[in-house]
Write a protein that holds these residues in place. Structure first.
Motif, mmCIF file in Angstrom:
data_model
loop_
_atom_site.group_PDB
_atom_site.id
_atom_site.type_symbol
_atom_site.label_atom_id
_atom_site.label_comp_id
_atom_site.label_asym_id
_atom_site.label_seq_id
_atom_site.Cartn_x
_atom_site.Cartn_y
_atom_site.Cartn_z
ATOM 1 N N VAL A 75 7.459 -16.048 1.978
ATOM 2 C CA VAL A 75 8.845 -16.381 1.638
ATOM 3 C C VAL A 75 9.048 -16.164 0.136
ATOM 4 C CG1 VAL A 75 10.533 -18.260 1.483
ATOM 5 C CG2 VAL A 75 9.125 -18.012 3.544
ATOM 6 N N ALA A 99 10.101 -12.708 3.893
ATOM 7 C CA ALA A 99 11.426 -13.322 4.092
ATOM 8 C C ALA A 99 12.070 -13.494 2.724
ATOM 9 C CB ALA A 99 11.286 -14.662 4.800
ATOM 10 N N VAL A 140 18.203 -15.449 5.972
ATOM 11 C CA VAL A 140 17.147 -14.772 5.213
ATOM 12 C C VAL A 140 17.195 -13.289 5.573
ATOM 13 C CG1 VAL A 140 15.584 -16.770 5.240
ATOM 14 C CG2 VAL A 140 15.369 -15.002 6.985
ATOM 15 N N LEU A 159 14.781 -10.575 6.563
ATOM 16 C CA LEU A 159 13.388 -10.487 7.010
ATOM 17 C C LEU A 159 12.940 -9.034 7.016
ATOM 18 C CD1 LEU A 159 10.929 -12.089 8.081
ATOM 19 C CD2 LEU A 159 11.714 -11.487 10.388
ATOM 20 N N SER A 186 18.519 -18.704 9.226
ATOM 21 C CA SER A 186 17.253 -19.409 8.986
ATOM 22 C C SER A 186 16.759 -20.073 10.260
ATOM 23 C CB SER A 186 17.434 -20.491 7.927
ATOM 24 O OG SER A 186 17.861 -19.928 6.725
ATOM 25 N N LEU A 241 14.720 -17.839 12.529
ATOM 26 C CA LEU A 241 13.584 -17.128 11.934
ATOM 27 C C LEU A 241 12.260 -17.394 12.655
ATOM 28 C CD1 LEU A 241 12.770 -15.230 9.680
ATOM 29 C CD2 LEU A 241 12.551 -17.207 8.156
#
Lengths: 459, 459
Positions: A372, A422, A434, A436, A449, A452
Motif C-alpha cells: 500500500v 495499491a 484505491v 490497484l 476500498s 479491495l
C-alpha cells in the motif's frame, strides 16, 4: 568497543529471504509427507555431551566434531604436564580436559541417545521426523558447508517390513511432490552380503564386501575386483559375481543373484525383498520408480536389512536420499533389541537439483500480497484504514513508509516480489478508493476500498 | 566402543512430539503474523566469528558466550608462557588462543553483522523475522535453559513511525491469535529520558536514569529514588518525578509528564508518541491493549526512541515481549545511518503462559487422522489398499504394524492422539469395507472403503 569488519565464520552462510523461501518450500513438502505417514516432529539440542558423540563416527568423524570449550576457569585443573603432553600429541589429549560438550554431528546418534534414555515412556513403534542443522569441521568447499541441514524419518521398535514399504512409498510421494520426475529408489538387502561374502571366500565377512562395493560407482569394477581379490576372494567366484553385477540393471537380477547364491543361502533376504515388493504394489506405489539393485551397499556398518538410496537422472548429482534397516543402533547406549528403519533426505543436494531443474514456483518469493502506497502525509490515515481492512480480511499487506516517490515504491515491491501495488492519492482518499496495480500484468484498476480484499482472497 | 549411560548436556532438553506440537503451534501463529505484515524469513548460522560477538553484550555477556574449540592441532602455536599466564588469570587469556568461533548469543548482533555485510545489496527498509535458538552458558535453573529460542521481527533502514505503529499492531494481533485476552503493550519513548535526566539534575545523562528505572518493578520506588539521589538528582525534582510515576496508570500521564518537563523539552518525544497513537487508531488497533507507561525503561542501552514491552495480567510472569527503536546498531560494525525498530517475542515464557491458561487446542497433538488396523496377515494387502486410497485423498494415515491385538492398536492410537481407528477383519476384507471407530465418541460405523476418505476431508 573496537569496530571489526564483519564476516561470516568460514564454511557457514546466512539464509537470506530467497534461500529461506526455497528451504521452506522443500521442508514444508517433506513435513507434510512425514505427517501424512504418521511421523511426529522431534528435535534434540544442538549440544550433546562429548561422550555421547565420541566414538560413534569413526576416527575421522571424531576429528570433525566441533567441541565446545568449557566455561569459567576451564584450565583450573589442567596441569603443566598435561599441557606439555598435549603439545606433543597434536593437542589430542587436551580436548577432553577443556571440553565436555560438542555440536550435533548427525541426527541419528542423538536420536538413539533419546530413545535409550526414554525407552520406558515411549509408545513403540516410535515414528519421528527431524529436520535440524548439523555441524562438521570439514574443509569448506563449493557445496560443502560446516553447517547444513539433515532431514530424517525413522521408525524404531518394530521389525515389520511394512515400514520398509511405507518409507519407500514416502520417498516416491515426497520426491514427486517436490516436482522430480525421473528418479529411482534403489533397494537392496544387507542380508545378501554375508552369503555373498562367504561364496566369494572373503575372510572379513559382510563388511569386507560392503566397503569395496560401496565405491563401485566412483572407482569402477576393476578396482573393486582387485580389492576383493586382495581380501581373499576366489577368482572363479569373483568372475561369476561381477558377471551378475554387470547385468544388474536387468529386471530379473534378483532371481539371478538368488540362483547364483543357491536357494538356501538366499532364502531370507529374497523373502524380505519379495514381501517388500508385494507391499509396495499393494500400497499402489509407482514401482517403475523402484529398482532392486545388488550393487547398492551403503557405507555405514550399522545397516542390517533393507537398504535404499535415491538417485535422480535429470541432473548429475550423487544420491539425494538414503537409509535402511538397523538392529543395533541403541545398543551403543546399552539398550538392545530395538530394531529400526529410517530414511534421510539430502536437503542441500535436493535444493541444488531443484535449482538446476527450476522446480521452485515463483510465488514462494512473494513477501506478501500487496504493497500500500500513499502520495502524501494527508492520505496517511486513509492508507492506514486500507491496510487495516485488508489485514482484517487475512490479506498480507505491507505499508510503504519511504515517502511519496511512486517509482521507489514500485522498485521496492518488485524487489520483494509483491505482486500488487495499491496506490492512494488525493482523489482516492476523497472517494474512498484505491488504484490497484498488477505489477506482472502492468494493468491498473480503480476500485472501492471495501472491494479491495476480495481481490486477494484465495479460491 | 565403550557403552556410556546416555544423558543430556546440562541445561538442554529434547523436544519430544508434545513439546514440538506446542512450539510449532506458537511459531506458526507468529510466522503468519510476521508474513501478514511484510516481514521476510531470515536465518544466520549457529556459529559466528568470536570477534563478531565479543564486546557486544557487556562483560557478563562475554563470559556467557559458548566458545568453540579450534579444530586440528590448536595448541600448536600456544607457548608454555601463554599457558602459565592463562592459569593465573582464570583461563581468560587462553580462550582467544584456542577458539575463533562461538555460538549465537542472540539474534540481534548476527543480524546487524548481516546488514553491515550486505548493505549494498539489500532492499531498504529491510524487514526480516527470525526464529532460531540461541545459547548461553548461564547456570541452568527451572525455566532457564542454555539453549532457547528467540523470535524477532525488525525493520532496518527506515525512520518512519509507521513501523512503530505497525509493530504494536502486530503484537496485539499475534497475542490475540495465540489466545491471550488480558495483556498490555506498554509504550514509552527514550527521547524523554535525556530531558528527564537533565531536569532531575543527573550528571550521567539518560542512561543514569534508564538503568535504575528499569528495576522499578523489581526493587520498588524507594530503592530507585535512593539510587537517583546518589547519581546527583535534586530532591525537589525527584519528588515531582515520583509523584508522576505514582500516577502513571492514569490516562493522562503523557500530558502530566510533558507539563512537568515543559513543552519545549518534551516536544519531540511527545510528538512521536502522539503520532504513533494516531497511527494505531487509524490502523484500527484495539488501543485498550496499549498504554503509555513512563515507568518503562528497557535496560539495553541501544534504544533511542519508542520502546515497548508486553505483559500479561492472567498469570504471574515477567514481560512476554519487548523491543524498540535503535539508531546505531550496525554502527558496531562500522555502518552508520541505519535506523531500525524491532520487537521480540519471548517464546519460552509465551509457552509457559499458554500452558497455564490451557490455550493449546487439542488437535495439535494428533499424529494423523486415522490408524489402519488389520487382524491377520491375510488382510494385509486389503489394508494396504485402504491406506493407499486414503493417502491418495490427502488423508494422514498410519498403518499399524504390530500384529493382531486390537487392544494394543487402541492404546497406540490413543497415545498418539489419533482420533480414528479403521479396523479391517476377514469380513471387511471380503466386502471391501472397514469398521471406522471414533475413539473420542466411542462410536463405530461400517462403511465401504471407497467412502472412507470423505470422513476426513476438511471442510
Amino acid at each position: 568497543m573496537a569496530i571489526v569488519k564483519p564476516s561470516l565464520a568460514r564454511g557457514t552462510r546466512d539464509f537470506g529471504p530467497e534461500l529461506m523461501a526455497k528451504r521452506k518450500y522443500i521442508f514444508n513438502i517433506l513435513e507434510s509427507a512425514f505427517r501424512k505417514y504418521g511421523f511426529l516432529p522431534f528435535e534434540t539440542p544442538a549440544m550433546e555431551n562429548l561422550s555421547t558423540l565420541t566414538g560413534k563416527y569413526g576416527e575421522e568423524g571424531d576429528r570433525l566434531i566441533f567441541k565446545i570449550l568449557n566455561s569459567g576457569d576451564y584450565l583450573g585443573e589442567v596441569s603443566l604436564q598435561q599441557f606439555e603432553t598435549a603439545k606433543a600429541d597434536g593437542s589430542r589429549s587436551f580436548t577432553g580436559l577443556v571440553s565436555e560438550k560438542a555440536l550435533r554431528y548427525d541426527l541419528t546418534v542423538p536420536f538413539a541417545r533419546f530413545v535409550a534414555m526414554n525407552r520406558g515412556s515411549l509408545n513403540f513403534p516410535f515414528k519421528r521426523y527431524q529436520m535440524q542443522p548439523v555441524w562438521r569441521a570439514d574443509r569448506p568447499q563449493k557445496g560443502r558447508y560446516r553447517e547444513f541441514y539433515q532431514c530424517d524419518a525413522d521408525v524404531i521398535g518394530s521389525t515389520s517390513l511394512q515400514h520398509e514399504a511405507e518409507l519407500i512409498a514416502l520417498y516416491v510421494e515426497a520426491f514427486q511432490k517436490l516436482g522430480l520426475r525421473n528418479f529411482t529408489v534403489r533397494v537392496n538387502n544387507r542380508k545378501f552380503f554375508a552369503p555373498i561374502a562367504q561364496k566369494l571366500g572373503l575372510s572379513g565377512g559382510e563388511q569386507a564386501l560392503a566397503t569395496p562395493l560401496d565405491k563401485l560407482d566412483k572407482v569402477g569394477a576393476e578396482v573393486v575386483k582387485a580389492e576383493l581379490l586382495e581380501a581373499g576372494a576366489s577368482t572363479t567366484a569373483l568372475d561369476g559375481f561381477f558377471e551378475l553385477l554387470a547385468q544388474s540393471s536387468s529386471p530379473n537380477t534378483l532371481a539371478q543373484l538368488c540362483g547364483w547364491l543357491g536357494e538356501e543361502a538366499a532364502a531370507l533376504p529374497k523373502a524380505e525383498m519379495e514381501q517388500v515388493w508385494q507391499l509396495l504394489e499393494a500400497l499402489q506405489v509407482d514401482t517403475s520408480k523402484v529398482r532392486f539393485d545388488m550393487t547398492l551397499a551403503r557405507g555405514l556398518d550399522y545397516y542390517t536389512g533393507t537398504i535404499v538410496e535415491v538417485v535422480t537422472h535429470e541432473v548429475a548429482m550423487g544420491s539425494i536420499g538414503g537409509g535402511g534397516r538397523y538392529d543395533k543402533l541403541t545398543g551403543i547406549f546399552g539398550v538392545d533389541g530395538l530394531s529400526g528403519v529410517g530414511v534421510s533426505f539430502g536437503a542441500e543436494r535436493i535444493m541444488d537439483v531443484m535449482e538446476q531443474l527450476q522446480l521452485f514456483p515463483g510465488h514462494i518469493y512473494h513477501a506478501c500480497d500487496v504493497l500500500v502506497f500513499h502520495f502524501s502525509e494527508s492520505e496517511s490515515l486513509h492508507a492506514a484504514a486500507v491496510v487495516a481492512r485488508l489485514r482484517a480480511a487475512g490479506v498480507g499487506v505491507e505499508w510503504y513508509s519511504e515517502g511519496n516517490k511512486l517509482k521507489k515504491a514500485f522498485a521496492y515491491a518488485e524487489a520483494k516480489h509483491i505482486p500488487y501495488l495499491a496506490i492512494i492519492g488525493e482523489e482516492e482518499a476523497k472517494t474512498d478508493t484505491v488504484a490497484l496495480k498488477n505489477l506482472a500484468a502492468g494493468t491498473q484498476e480503480i476500485m472501492a476500498s471495501s472491494q479491495l480484499s476480495q481481490q486477494f482472497i484465495r479460491a
